[in-house]
Design an enzyme around this catalytic site. Sequence first.
Site, PDB file in Angstrom:
ATOM      1  N   ASP A 169       0.858  -1.188   0.000  1.00 18.45           N
ATOM      2  CA  ASP A 169       0.000   0.000   0.000  1.00 18.45           C
ATOM      3  C   ASP A 169       0.891   1.233   0.000  1.00 18.45           C
ATOM      4  O   ASP A 169       2.118   1.117  -0.014  1.00 18.45           O
ATOM      5  CB  ASP A 169      -0.959   0.002   1.197  1.00 18.45           C
ATOM      6  CG  ASP A 169      -2.300   0.657   0.849  1.00 18.45           C
ATOM      7  OD1 ASP A 169      -2.295   1.770   0.273  1.00 18.45           O
ATOM      8  OD2 ASP A 169      -3.345   0.063   1.150  1.00 18.45           O
ATOM      9  N   PHE A 205      -0.090  -0.055  -6.610  1.00 20.67           N
ATOM     10  CA  PHE A 205      -0.618  -1.242  -7.274  1.00 20.67           C
ATOM     11  C   PHE A 205      -0.961  -1.023  -8.747  1.00 20.67           C
ATOM     12  O   PHE A 205      -1.317  -1.942  -9.450  1.00 20.67           O
ATOM     13  CB  PHE A 205      -1.783  -1.883  -6.516  1.00 20.67           C
ATOM     14  CG  PHE A 205      -2.959  -0.987  -6.196  1.00 20.67           C
ATOM     15  CD1 PHE A 205      -3.627  -0.275  -7.164  1.00 20.67           C
ATOM     16  CD2 PHE A 205      -3.417  -0.918  -4.891  1.00 20.67           C
ATOM     17  CE1 PHE A 205      -4.726   0.513  -6.851  1.00 20.67           C
ATOM     18  CE2 PHE A 205      -4.517  -0.139  -4.563  1.00 20.67           C
ATOM     19  CZ  PHE A 205      -5.174   0.581  -5.552  1.00 20.67           C
ATOM     20  N   HIS A 243     -13.912  -1.897  -5.988  1.00 19.10           N
ATOM     21  CA  HIS A 243     -15.114  -1.054  -5.957  1.00 19.10           C
ATOM     22  C   HIS A 243     -14.768   0.432  -5.859  1.00 19.10           C
ATOM     23  O   HIS A 243     -15.640   1.280  -6.055  1.00 19.10           O
ATOM     24  CB  HIS A 243     -16.078  -1.498  -4.853  1.00 19.10           C
ATOM     25  CG  HIS A 243     -15.733  -1.028  -3.479  1.00 19.10           C
ATOM     26  ND1 HIS A 243     -16.696  -0.739  -2.547  1.00 19.10           N
ATOM     27  CD2 HIS A 243     -14.556  -0.801  -2.869  1.00 19.10           C
ATOM     28  CE1 HIS A 243     -16.121  -0.356  -1.412  1.00 19.10           C
ATOM     29  NE2 HIS A 243     -14.813  -0.387  -1.599  1.00 19.10           N
TER      30      HIS A 243
END
Length: 191
Positions: free
Chosen positions: A51, A79, A97
């Site tokens: 992350d 990513f 999402h």
Amino acid sequence: MSGRAEHEAGDVVAAYDFSRLGWLVDVGGGHGILLGAALRAAPGLRAVLVDQPAVVEQARRRLEAEGVAGRCELVAGDFFGSVPAGADAYLLSRVLHDWADEDARRVLATCRSAMGPGSRLLVVEALLPERAVDQPAVIRMDLHMLVLLGARERTEAQYRRLLAETGFRVERVVPTASVAGLSVIEAEAAD
């Protein structure tokens, strides 16, 4: 959000057997809530959480407090660029999402290029129901994602299509007991 994520992590770990995996890469793993639950549930599991730098530092503190940091490497990264290669599985939990289809395809392509033979992709997302009355919490989240990020929740068929477009074949969909309608979509690289 952390309280919701902790409850959802318990639902995911109760539904999906992480002990079948040796090495897991949690892509966009946030503060490590789900990863910590998976590591506690599967003592033989090793993991990498990827992350942004500020988020990774918060994940480090959390995973240390949970006593699982020794089995987890933390990688500051993007990513959209790359993730560690060759893991048994790549986990995208509540990541897709956040993105419209074009960007979701980019995230999936990054994972696909890192995967080796036999690697799995695990997508943890709420699946939109056929009828809004069947899962009102998922419908509310869909509207929330649209208004805030221009993103959306998707149906199982939409996830299958998105995954197929990026070189994956869905092997199974494992529903959880989550009131948020979460499922684990397990996919592998299509030949």
